[in-house]
Every structure is written in structure tokens, then in C-alpha cells.
Design a protein around this motif. Structure first.
Motif: not given
Length: 115
Positions: A32-52
Motif C-alpha cells: 500500500i505504501v510502496a507508491p510513496a517511494g523511499e522514506v527517511d524513517c520507518l518504525i514498524d510497531s510489531c518490530r519495535a515492540g510498542v504501538r501507538k
């Protein structure tokens, strides 16, 4: 919104993704986010162990981005996530539709036009 992201990036803003996901959804949300291209920062909650809306995820995102909280803007469809971001010193746009969100982003960023 993809155009807005690219426009912001082209005008000197760093752009990131702060997700609330589970590992099983990764192939779907990344597509879904691929069309946006590269981003400077990615925080994936399932990998970070904390969620919004946990305040710790906003602190982690700002540190990872190398940005002060007051320089961070969250665009989110949940009011509680926006409130939590503001509580950590971020600015936030509560996304309800593209028109409203783009208007609010113009107000926060000072860019004359997002699209």
C-alpha cells in the motif's frame, strides 16, 4: 496523499512511516505504501515492540529520525493517536479525508501548496 508526501520530501521535509501493524500484515501494508517511494524513517510497531498511542513509540520515532519532537508531524486517522503524539510534543493532523488533511498539513508546514 502520495503526491503530498513526495511534494513535502521534494521541498526539504523528511518523511517517515510510524505503523501499527502485526507481522502477518507486512506484505499488505508495504504494498500500500510502496507508491510513496523511499522514506527517511520507518518504525514498524510489531518490530519495535510498542504501538501507538503509547508515548514511547513517538519518542522512538523522533530519536530514530534524528528530529526534535516539535519538528515531527503525525498524520493519523485515530484521534487518540494524534492526542498521544501531541502529548509528546509533536504536531498532529487527524486524518478524516484527503481535502481536510491536506489543508491541515499546509497550515502546519507553511508550504504554499501540498499538491
Amino acid at each position: 496523499m502520495v503526491c503530498a508526501l513526495r511534494y513535502a520530501r521534494d521541498n526539504g521535509f523528511r518523511v517517515g512511516i510510524l505503523s501499527n501493524n502485526v507481522v502477518e500484515w507486512e506484505p499488505y501494508w508495504t504494498a500500500i505504501v510502496a507508491p510513496a517511494g523511499e522514506v527517511d524513517c520507518l518504525i514498524d510497531s510489531c518490530r519495535a515492540g510498542v504501538r501507538k498511542p503509547d508515548p514511547a513509540i513517538f519518542d522512538l520515532a523522533a530519536r530514530t529520525a534524528g528530529a526534535a519532537p516539535e519538528d515531527c508531524v503525525l498524520v493519523d486517522d485515530l484521534a487518540e493517536n494524534c492526542a498521544a503524539a501531541r502529548g509528546q510534543g509533536w504536531r498532529a493532523v487527524h486524518f478524516r479525508d484527503n481535502h481536510q488533511a491536506l489543508h491541515d498539513l499546509r497550515q502546519l508546514t507553511g508550504l504554499p501548496s501540498i499538491l
